[in-house]
Design a protein around this motif. Sequence first.
Motif, PDB file in Angstrom:
ATOM      1  N   GLY A 229      36.556  30.004 136.857  1.00 45.16           N
ATOM      2  CA  GLY A 229      37.109  29.023 135.933  1.00 45.16           C
ATOM      3  C   GLY A 229      36.823  29.354 134.488  1.00 45.16           C
ATOM      4  N   CYS A 230      36.664  30.646 134.202  1.00 46.12           N
ATOM      5  CA  CYS A 230      36.387  31.126 132.837  1.00 46.12           C
ATOM      6  C   CYS A 230      37.425  32.185 132.475  1.00 46.12           C
ATOM      7  CB  CYS A 230      34.980  31.708 132.735  1.00 46.12           C
ATOM      8  SG  CYS A 230      33.653  30.601 133.217  1.00 46.12           S
ATOM      9  N   PRO A 231      38.692  31.807 132.270  1.00 45.21           N
ATOM     10  CA  PRO A 231      39.738  32.811 132.046  1.00 45.21           C
ATOM     11  C   PRO A 231      39.567  33.600 130.757  1.00 45.21           C
ATOM     12  CG  PRO A 231      40.584  30.610 131.619  1.00 45.21           C
ATOM     13  CD  PRO A 231      39.231  30.434 132.236  1.00 45.21           C
ATOM     14  N   GLY A 232      38.713  33.139 129.853  1.00 44.82           N
ATOM     15  CA  GLY A 232      38.450  33.902 128.632  1.00 44.82           C
ATOM     16  C   GLY A 232      37.528  35.078 128.845  1.00 44.82           C
ATOM     17  N   LYS A 243      39.625  27.394 122.377  1.00 43.12           N
ATOM     18  CA  LYS A 243      38.217  27.428 121.992  1.00 43.12           C
ATOM     19  C   LYS A 243      37.438  28.391 122.872  1.00 43.12           C
ATOM     20  CE  LYS A 243      38.054  22.652 120.272  1.00 43.12           C
ATOM     21  NZ  LYS A 243      37.835  23.049 118.865  1.00 43.12           N
ATOM     22  N   TYR A 244      36.437  29.030 122.275  1.00 44.95           N
ATOM     23  CA  TYR A 244      35.492  29.828 123.049  1.00 44.95           C
ATOM     24  C   TYR A 244      34.622  28.879 123.862  1.00 44.95           C
ATOM     25  CZ  TYR A 244      36.897  33.893 120.344  1.00 44.95           C
ATOM     26  OH  TYR A 244      37.632  34.899 119.793  1.00 44.95           O
ATOM     27  N   ALA A 245      34.266  29.286 125.069  1.00 44.62           N
ATOM     28  CA  ALA A 245      33.576  28.375 125.987  1.00 44.62           C
ATOM     29  C   ALA A 245      32.290  28.976 126.548  1.00 44.62           C
ATOM     30  CB  ALA A 245      34.512  27.979 127.126  1.00 44.62           C
ATOM     31  N   PHE A 246      31.676  29.899 125.802  1.00 39.35           N
ATOM     32  CA  PHE A 246      30.492  30.589 126.308  1.00 39.35           C
ATOM     33  C   PHE A 246      29.346  29.627 126.620  1.00 39.35           C
ATOM     34  CE2 PHE A 246      32.164  33.946 123.200  1.00 39.35           C
ATOM     35  CZ  PHE A 246      32.999  34.486 124.154  1.00 39.35           C
ATOM     36  N   HIS A 247      29.245  28.557 125.862  1.00 42.82           N
ATOM     37  CA  HIS A 247      28.184  27.576 126.072  1.00 42.82           C
ATOM     38  C   HIS A 247      28.701  26.330 126.774  1.00 42.82           C
ATOM     39  CE1 HIS A 247      25.551  24.154 124.811  1.00 42.82           C
ATOM     40  NE2 HIS A 247      24.607  25.013 125.153  1.00 42.82           N
TER      41      HIS A 247
END
Length: 489
Positions: A229-232, A243-247
């Motif tokens: 669920g992290c397509p980025g 948006k970046y979603a690293f955190h």
Amino acid sequence: MYFKNTMNRRRFIQSASAAAGLATLPGLLDACGSQDAAGTVTLKYWDFYVTQAPWIDNEIKLFQQAHPGIKIKKSTQSVGDYANLYSLAVRSNNTPDIAMIPQTPVFNDQVAKGWWQPLDKWADDKWRSRFIPNTLHEGSNIFNGKLYSVPLEGLAVPFQLYINHSVFRAADLVNADGTIMIPRTWDDVTHASEAITKKSGGQVYGLGFGNSAYDVLSWWMFVFIIGAGCPGGPGDPDLRTGKYAFHSNRNYADWLNLLKEWKDRQYIYPDSISISDEVARAYFERGKFGMTIGGIWDQPEWTSHQFTDYSLTTLITPNKEPDSYFPIKPGGTFTAISSKSKHQDEAWAWFDWLASVDAGKRWVEMGEGLSIFPQNNDPKNNSQPHFKQYIDTAKFSVPGPDPTIRNPNVGLVVPQTVKPAMGDIIAGYYTGQISNISDALQELEQKSQKALEDAIAVTNQQGHKVSIDDYIFTDWDVKKPYVTKPNKA
């Protein structure tokens, strides 16, 4: 960096294959092509293909047979130094006639600086029709209406988990029918690693890699995160939100903690940080560890060593089925013709040859990867079982949103590089130099978002209309193909 079918993506992948010697200054000063008294034109051609060298060497041989008045003088550079070497060649006004495009600066910036020759006087509509729709488009390989490059490779998941069968058999990791238990989940990898390490008495490890020269750990995150669920992935924003979603997406921290747990339990080959990827590939082949992450470029080397006792898969997930697939985007680049070449017609002949359907078919036949031409990717064109497994991994990819199709000006947005990057953070946490992974990921997320928004602002100041909204696709289902529609304006 948007993961798409571009040579940028391939450069990311191809760092595993860099083993060629560094070009010397005399080599740079001899970069331009020449013509001898008999009228034979010698074209200088640069690439960083090492394991792919048999394909390019065969193409050179066939091209020269078909074009006896043109000779290709190839120079293979180290991928790690390629961008700097090419920039040096530009500054010294001695660029090769045709070359693989450097990773940095970004391609549109190279075009703006006048490095490359537009192809439009040769690449007419009939020539372009060989490519499937959206392969050639503004913001990818076309800038200000002019074409500069085309892709070589087809759409595929770039990294795979490789499984050494002999190591798995020794650890009793086999099904009732004798086939190997292929890991599909994070827990499967943990279980297999534990079994291998314990069964061997600590003499063989479950996992191994070589991170000394290249950012291999980002490849690992890619394989374990994209389907969670992290397509980025490790480098891109989530295009559902822009948006970046690293955190904010906890799967990043969860996998990093799992990686650290694997290390602490001594499931990972202990010298992985200090050895090179080339050495790690050799160690995997010899059975020092049971699993590693690599790409299609690994297969020709192993085949040459008659090592075939392995399998591959990709997108290892927390659950039994991926929560998202690898998002692919049309477009891409491979080589380009120098604007300074004195033999542009001859350079075009070589460019055209590499961009042909036949060259792409030979690329598949030699097991180098998928071709940009779908008709070349029929399994009958390569009967090697491991290459067929690689082709099968395409089921884990789907067309994803492409901001450059929605608004071509997005291709002009050049965010500043954020440091420490994800690869630095993974390595730092793995080695203990970073203790609070949550804070590190939050800082990376914030810096990456600011870099993107600042770059958008700069692009607008230059007179090109771009918005963060161009990066937001609220209707994207990450498990289904998406067709990006251009803005009406």
